[in-house]
Design a protein around this motif. Structure first.
Motif, mmCIF file in Angstrom:
data_model
loop_
_atom_site.group_PDB
_atom_site.id
_atom_site.type_symbol
_atom_site.label_atom_id
_atom_site.label_comp_id
_atom_site.label_asym_id
_atom_site.label_seq_id
_atom_site.Cartn_x
_atom_site.Cartn_y
_atom_site.Cartn_z
ATOM 1 N N LEU A 1 -78.270 82.968 65.453
ATOM 2 C CA LEU A 1 -79.144 82.136 64.891
ATOM 3 C C LEU A 1 -80.323 81.709 66.039
ATOM 4 O O LEU A 1 -81.225 81.434 65.552
ATOM 5 C CB LEU A 1 -78.224 80.841 65.067
ATOM 6 C CG LEU A 1 -77.273 80.807 63.946
ATOM 7 C CD1 LEU A 1 -76.286 79.576 63.845
ATOM 8 C CD2 LEU A 1 -77.570 81.354 62.573
ATOM 9 N N ASN B 1 -73.198 82.664 67.507
ATOM 10 C CA ASN B 1 -72.904 82.232 66.079
ATOM 11 C C ASN B 1 -74.067 82.928 65.314
ATOM 12 O O ASN B 1 -75.236 83.272 65.548
ATOM 13 C CB ASN B 1 -73.145 80.698 65.880
ATOM 14 C CG ASN B 1 -72.726 80.353 64.525
ATOM 15 O OD1 ASN B 1 -72.036 80.922 63.715
ATOM 16 N ND2 ASN B 1 -72.647 78.895 64.271
ATOM 17 N N MET C 1 -75.095 83.990 60.645
ATOM 18 C CA MET C 1 -74.638 83.508 59.356
ATOM 19 C C MET C 1 -74.744 84.924 58.468
ATOM 20 O O MET C 1 -75.608 85.484 58.619
ATOM 21 C CB MET C 1 -75.697 82.416 58.796
ATOM 22 C CG MET C 1 -75.261 82.007 57.332
ATOM 23 S SD MET C 1 -76.584 80.861 56.999
ATOM 24 C CE MET C 1 -78.143 81.545 56.671
ATOM 25 N N GLY D 1 -66.826 84.895 57.704
ATOM 26 C CA GLY D 1 -66.845 83.336 57.793
ATOM 27 C C GLY D 1 -65.807 82.738 57.887
ATOM 28 O O GLY D 1 -64.821 83.119 58.336
ATOM 29 N N ASN E 1 -67.276 78.643 54.263
ATOM 30 C CA ASN E 1 -68.393 78.657 55.255
ATOM 31 C C ASN E 1 -68.829 80.017 55.560
ATOM 32 O O ASN E 1 -68.140 80.719 56.011
ATOM 33 C CB ASN E 1 -67.791 77.738 56.662
ATOM 34 C CG ASN E 1 -68.880 77.440 57.478
ATOM 35 O OD1 ASN E 1 -69.639 78.254 57.959
ATOM 36 N ND2 ASN E 1 -69.336 76.142 57.665
ATOM 37 N N TYR F 1 -70.701 80.823 58.277
ATOM 38 C CA TYR F 1 -71.011 81.117 59.740
ATOM 39 C C TYR F 1 -69.975 81.680 60.347
ATOM 40 O O TYR F 1 -68.788 81.529 60.065
ATOM 41 C CB TYR F 1 -71.338 79.863 60.344
ATOM 42 C CG TYR F 1 -72.742 79.176 59.958
ATOM 43 C CD1 TYR F 1 -73.896 79.553 60.582
ATOM 44 C CD2 TYR F 1 -72.769 78.266 58.758
ATOM 45 C CE1 TYR F 1 -75.068 79.027 60.173
ATOM 46 C CE2 TYR F 1 -74.014 77.870 58.254
ATOM 47 C CZ TYR F 1 -75.217 78.135 59.006
ATOM 48 O OH TYR F 1 -76.261 77.800 58.506
ATOM 49 N N PRO G 1 -69.041 81.506 64.209
ATOM 50 C CA PRO G 1 -68.835 80.866 65.582
ATOM 51 C C PRO G 1 -67.804 81.342 66.396
ATOM 52 O O PRO G 1 -66.691 80.989 66.104
ATOM 53 C CB PRO G 1 -69.043 79.525 65.539
ATOM 54 C CG PRO G 1 -68.302 79.319 64.277
ATOM 55 C CD PRO G 1 -68.566 80.464 63.183
#
Length: 523
Positions: A238, A257, A259, A347, A356, A358, A360
């Motif tokens: 990100l 992180n 996406m 995700g 979600n 993302y 992380p």
């Protein structure tokens, strides 16, 4: 000594006593049998005396049965029913007491507390192979639970999901791991029970006694292979504050992180720079207690062919990891020979069902066995521009602290008088070695040509790599070069300058930030 020196001693001749200062109320000894108050956990001094001869020993009480491993403490999260239902009751040796905590029915309240846990501490790492549990109303209920284990209390391995038989009244049930693990902590993760009579959900997790079995001797050859200077890359990230390096920096408050885009997963790849026998990874996720992460773990020897060793993506079923902010997951698998290990993220799903995109990851750690980066000293025949050979082994890729000087070795070849630049690395003694890794200066803009030679005494040399060319790497990253395992004390880089990738012009300089040799320290 002859037979006349031996005097028969009978049990009735032995006078037993305990040091009152070391015992609690209710502790007694009779005919060598020590009866201890259940609250007594510290050492007790016991003396045996025959006539004028006596001997003293210390005994540490345990509330577990004789073959069980000693549990030094038990803890639970704060949702036990009352102060009379705490985790300590499950290890007190008294089946009249119990640990009990409430969970909620996941079919009625999926976002509520659908599981609870109790953790026992063995005091040190032990080999563990099974647990034995005495459930309250064990013949009327089937309890559903996981067993997880940990060496450090941070990263937890899920052994399995179990269900009690529902037929055992007033006794222990054994739950076998199917393998032996070297751990210090064992955790019961309970999700309530179901009544035998009508399959009604029962919110209670009631354990009268909990015991752990195995042996006191623990051995685990797998070592942590990653550190803050591990080479790690990602398909995306990100921003700079969530770059790939954040996943190996040892800081549980930072993270990588990325996406997903158009359902394409994000990858986070570790390069160990030399092939290792890899057998486990540890992952610390962001908010592991409220989301189920979907991911794969893949390994590769060459960076092209990948083997999936863990898969939590199939059928859309993710994996819920830690129960707390700073807890992660340990995943073990059959050892694989690999240089690259990657996390493939798809995700996560929040407890309320929200998807979600993302991925992380706060920490990504790899375990196994194999060659390590060895300690080196360096010397060079030629050093240019104020640089020294020692800069190539100081662990710094960039500027020297508080200066504008690059911490790199630099030498210039002269076609007629010095067609090659040489720098020699000393391991201190002969060791088995199998690879070198080099962080070339402007490695993304130049291709360096070189040989690697090795020697046992520094007088005769053998080429293990000849006429090699570096590839187009990201500047300041390591590039690894493997060779057949050999035994040597000295390793020598022989450089013939570089070729500029843009325009093909030859450059007379040999230069790199850091040089590593991979092998084995002597026992």
């Amino acid at each position: 000594m002859d037979d006349t020196d031996v005097t028969a001693v009978y049990a009735s001749d032995i006078e037993w006593s305990v040091d009152e200062a070391s015992t609690g109320a209710g502790t007694t000894i009779e005919n060598g049998t020590l009866a201890v108050n259940s609250a007594q956990t510290s050492e007790i001094t016991v003396t045996a005396k025959v006539g004028e001869v006596s001997d003293t020993a210390t005994v540490t009480p345990t509330t577990q049965r004789p073959d069980a491993l000693k549990i030094v403490s038990a803890e639970d999260i704060t949702n036990h029913l009352s102060n009379n239902a705490v985790a300590a009751n499950a290890i007190d040796g008294d089946t009249a007491t119990n640990y009990n905590a409430i969970t909620q029915d996941p079919s009625e309240n999926p976002t509520g507390r659908t599981q609870t846990y109790m953790t026992v501490d063995l005091g040190a790492v032990k080999k563990v192979s099974n647990v034995q549990i005495w459930f309250y109303a064990g013949n009327a209920r089937k309890y559903n639970f996981d067993i997880r284990v940990s060496k450090d209390g941070i990263y937890w391995e899920k052994i399995n999901t179990f269900e009690s038989s529902g037929t055992t009244a007033n006794g222990f049930e054994t739950f076998d791991f199917g393998k032996t693990v070297s751990v210090r902590y064992v955790r019961y993760v309970g999700r309530g029970a179901y009544a035998n009579a009508n399959s009604t959900f029962i919110q209670y997790n009631a354990i009268q006694e909990f015991e752990v079995y195995g042996s006191d001797t623990a051995t685990d050859a797998a070592e942590l292979l990653t550190s803050s200077d591990t080479q790690i890359t990602a398909s995306a990230y990100l921003n700079a504050d969530q770059a790939p390096s954040k996943a190996v920096d040892g800081d549980k408050t930072t993270q990588w992180n990325a996406m997903m885009t158009n359902t394409e997963p994000n990858t986070l790849t570790i390069d160990l720079l030399a092939k290792q026998s890899v057998s486990a990874v540890e992952l610390l996720f962001y908010q592991p207690w409220i989301r189920s992460h979907k991911f794969k773990i893949e390994v590769s020897a060459d960076g092209y062919e990948w083997i999936t060793v863990a898969n939590y993506v199939e059928n859309g079923v993710g994996y819920t990891v830690g129960e707390a902010y700073d807890e992660g997951e340990r995943i073990t698998f059959t050892a694989q020979t690999a240089r690259y290990i990657r996390f493939v993220g798809y995700g996560s799903t929040l407890n309320n069902g929200t998807q979600n995109t993302y991925n992380p990851v706060r920490e990504f750690r790899v375990y196994g066995t194999g060659p390590k980066s060895l300690t080196l000293t360096a010397s060079a025949e030629n050093e240019h521009g104020g640089t020294t050979a020692s800069y190539a082994v100081d662990g710094i890729i960039g500027k020297l602290e508080d200066t504008t000087t690059d911490s790199r070795w630099l030498a210039m070849m002269i076609t007629d008088t010095r067609p090659e630049n040489k720098i020699t690395f000393d391991l201190g003694e002969e060791k088995k070695i199998s690879a070198v890794a080099i962080s070339f200066y402007l490695g993304n803009a130049r291709s360096y040509n070189f040989d690697i030679e090795v020697s046992s005494k520094g007088d005769t040399w053998t080429k293990v790599l000849e006429n090699k060319d570096s590839g187009a790497k990201v500047d300041k990253e390591y590039e690894a070069f493997e060779f057949e395992e050999t035994t040597a004390r000295y390793v020598r880089y022989i450089g013939r300058g570089a070729t500029e990738l843009s325009g093909g012009v030859h450059n007379n300089y040999s230069s790199f930030w850091e040089f590593r040799v991979y092998g084995y320290d002597n026992e």
